[in-house]
Design an enzyme around this catalytic site. Structure first.
Site, PDB file in Angstrom:
ATOM      1  N   LYS A 217       0.826  -1.209   0.000  1.00 29.25           N
ATOM      2  CA  LYS A 217       0.000   0.000   0.000  1.00 29.25           C
ATOM      3  C   LYS A 217       0.868   1.270   0.000  1.00 29.25           C
ATOM      4  O   LYS A 217       2.081   1.206   0.235  1.00 29.25           O
ATOM      5  CB  LYS A 217      -0.929  -0.040   1.217  1.00 29.25           C
TER       6      LYS A 217
ATOM      7  N   GLU B  92      -9.614 -10.837  -7.520  1.00 31.74           N
ATOM      8  CA  GLU B  92      -8.664  -9.733  -7.301  1.00 31.74           C
ATOM      9  C   GLU B  92      -7.501  -9.781  -8.290  1.00 31.74           C
ATOM     10  O   GLU B  92      -7.049  -8.748  -8.777  1.00 31.74           O
ATOM     11  CB  GLU B  92      -8.148  -9.773  -5.858  1.00 31.74           C
TER      12      GLU B  92
ATOM     13  N   TYR C 147     -12.374  -2.438  -3.773  1.00 32.75           N
ATOM     14  CA  TYR C 147     -12.889  -2.592  -2.408  1.00 32.75           C
ATOM     15  C   TYR C 147     -14.420  -2.532  -2.352  1.00 32.75           C
ATOM     16  O   TYR C 147     -14.987  -2.199  -1.305  1.00 32.75           O
ATOM     17  CB  TYR C 147     -12.291  -1.515  -1.498  1.00 32.75           C
TER      18      TYR C 147
ATOM     19  N   HIS D 101      -1.940  -5.590   1.521  1.00 31.82           N
ATOM     20  CA  HIS D 101      -3.237  -6.243   1.361  1.00 31.82           C
ATOM     21  C   HIS D 101      -2.976  -7.645   0.852  1.00 31.82           C
ATOM     22  O   HIS D 101      -2.038  -7.871   0.098  1.00 31.82           O
ATOM     23  CB  HIS D 101      -4.115  -5.509   0.333  1.00 31.82           C
TER      24      HIS D 101
ATOM     25  N   ASN E 258      -1.910  -0.036   6.801  1.00 34.03           N
ATOM     26  CA  ASN E 258      -1.422  -1.329   7.299  1.00 34.03           C
ATOM     27  C   ASN E 258      -0.520  -2.041   6.289  1.00 34.03           C
ATOM     28  O   ASN E 258      -0.404  -3.263   6.296  1.00 34.03           O
ATOM     29  CB  ASN E 258      -2.586  -2.201   7.787  1.00 34.03           C
TER      30      ASN E 258
HETATM   31  P1  CMP Z   1      -7.316  -4.781   3.539  1.00 36.05           P
HETATM   32  O1  CMP Z   1      -6.833  -6.161   3.809  1.00 36.05           O
HETATM   33  O2  CMP Z   1      -6.703  -4.069   2.395  1.00 36.05           O
HETATM   34  O3  CMP Z   1      -8.903  -4.816   3.321  1.00 36.05           O
HETATM   35  C1  CMP Z   1      -9.741  -3.713   3.628  1.00 36.05           C
HETATM   36  C2  CMP Z   1      -9.012  -2.624   4.334  1.00 36.05           C
HETATM   37  O4  CMP Z   1      -9.803  -1.657   4.995  1.00 36.05           O
HETATM   38  C3  CMP Z   1      -8.163  -3.219   5.421  1.00 36.05           C
HETATM   39  O5  CMP Z   1      -7.078  -3.916   4.853  1.00 36.05           O
HETATM   40  C4  CMP Z   1      -7.804  -1.997   6.246  1.00 36.05           C
HETATM   41  O6  CMP Z   1      -6.607  -1.396   5.827  1.00 36.05           O
HETATM   42  C5  CMP Z   1      -8.947  -1.011   5.939  1.00 36.05           C
HETATM   43  N1  CMP Z   1      -9.649  -0.634   7.152  1.00 36.05           N
HETATM   44  C6  CMP Z   1      -9.725   0.616   7.639  1.00 36.05           C
HETATM   45  N2  CMP Z   1     -10.468   0.646   8.749  1.00 36.05           N
HETATM   46  C7  CMP Z   1     -10.861  -0.630   8.992  1.00 36.05           C
HETATM   47  C8  CMP Z   1     -11.643  -1.255  10.009  1.00 36.05           C
HETATM   48  N3  CMP Z   1     -12.175  -0.557  11.021  1.00 36.05           N
HETATM   49  N4  CMP Z   1     -11.834  -2.585   9.916  1.00 36.05           N
HETATM   50  C9  CMP Z   1     -11.313  -3.326   8.899  1.00 36.05           C
HETATM   51  N5  CMP Z   1     -10.564  -2.782   7.904  1.00 36.05           N
HETATM   52  C10 CMP Z   1     -10.337  -1.443   7.963  1.00 36.05           C
END
Ligand code: CMP
Length: 147
Positions: free
Chosen positions: A11, A128, A51, A117, A114
């Site tokens: 990311k 995906e 998403y 992904h 984070n």
């Molecule tokens: P990802 O695995 O990319 O899939 C969805 C993303 O939403 C997740 O990682 C997080 O980075 C983001 N996200 C932000 N806020 C939340 C939350 N409260 N709960 C879950 N995902 C979140």
């Protein structure tokens, strides 16, 4: 374990921190092989489409804003049980809950920033991967079988 493919994204926070190499190194060390890699700056429409399952979630707008805030690295990873293996190496979505030694524990800032992904199921991995990579852009390791 079955040979699988999964989609991985480094990311914008990971690219900005200059840890592309470190992330890929951890993925490779775990036995995952990149068979497709490209960098991209996602458009709003691309991020929203990717998403789409989260469209109704309260964090959706912020997530799209963040994912379009800078370049990302898109990767197709291949290996035995690649989907679960990648998720293990990444650690929990929330870095505060991620296990020691995982990518998110060591590099992520918070649940939004984070760092990586990874697809969460075989079904989603197929969708995906196809979203970002035409089959012709994915390299095969089939040569291993014949050497
Ligand atoms: P990802 O695995 O990319 O899939 C969805 C993303 O939403 C997740 O990682 C997080 O980075 C983001 N996200 C932000 N806020 C939340 C939350 N409260 N709960 C879950 N995902 C979140």
């Amino acid at each position: 374990m079955a040979n699988e493919r999964t989609l991985s994204i480094i990311k914008p926070d990971g690219v900005e921190k200059g840890i592309i190499g470190k992330v890929i190194s951890r993925l490779e060390s775990s036995g995952l092989k990149p068979v497709g890699i490209r960098m991209a700056r996602l458009s709003r429409a691309e991020a929203e489409g990717f998403y789409a399952v989260h469209r109704e979630r309260p964090f959706f707008d912020d997530l799209v804003k963040f994912m379009t805030s800078g370049p990302v690295v898109l990767m197709v990873l291949e290996g035995d049980g690649a989907i679960a293996r990648n998720r293990e190496v990444m650690g929990a979505t929330d870095p505060k809950k991620a296990a020691e030694g995982t990518i998110r524990k060591d590099f992520a800032t918070d649940i939004e920033k984070n760092t990586v992904h990874g697809s969460d199921s075989l079904e989603n991995a197929k969708v995906e991967i196809a979203y970002f990579f035409p089959e012709t852009a994915i390299t095969s390791y089939a040569w291993k079988a014949s050497s």
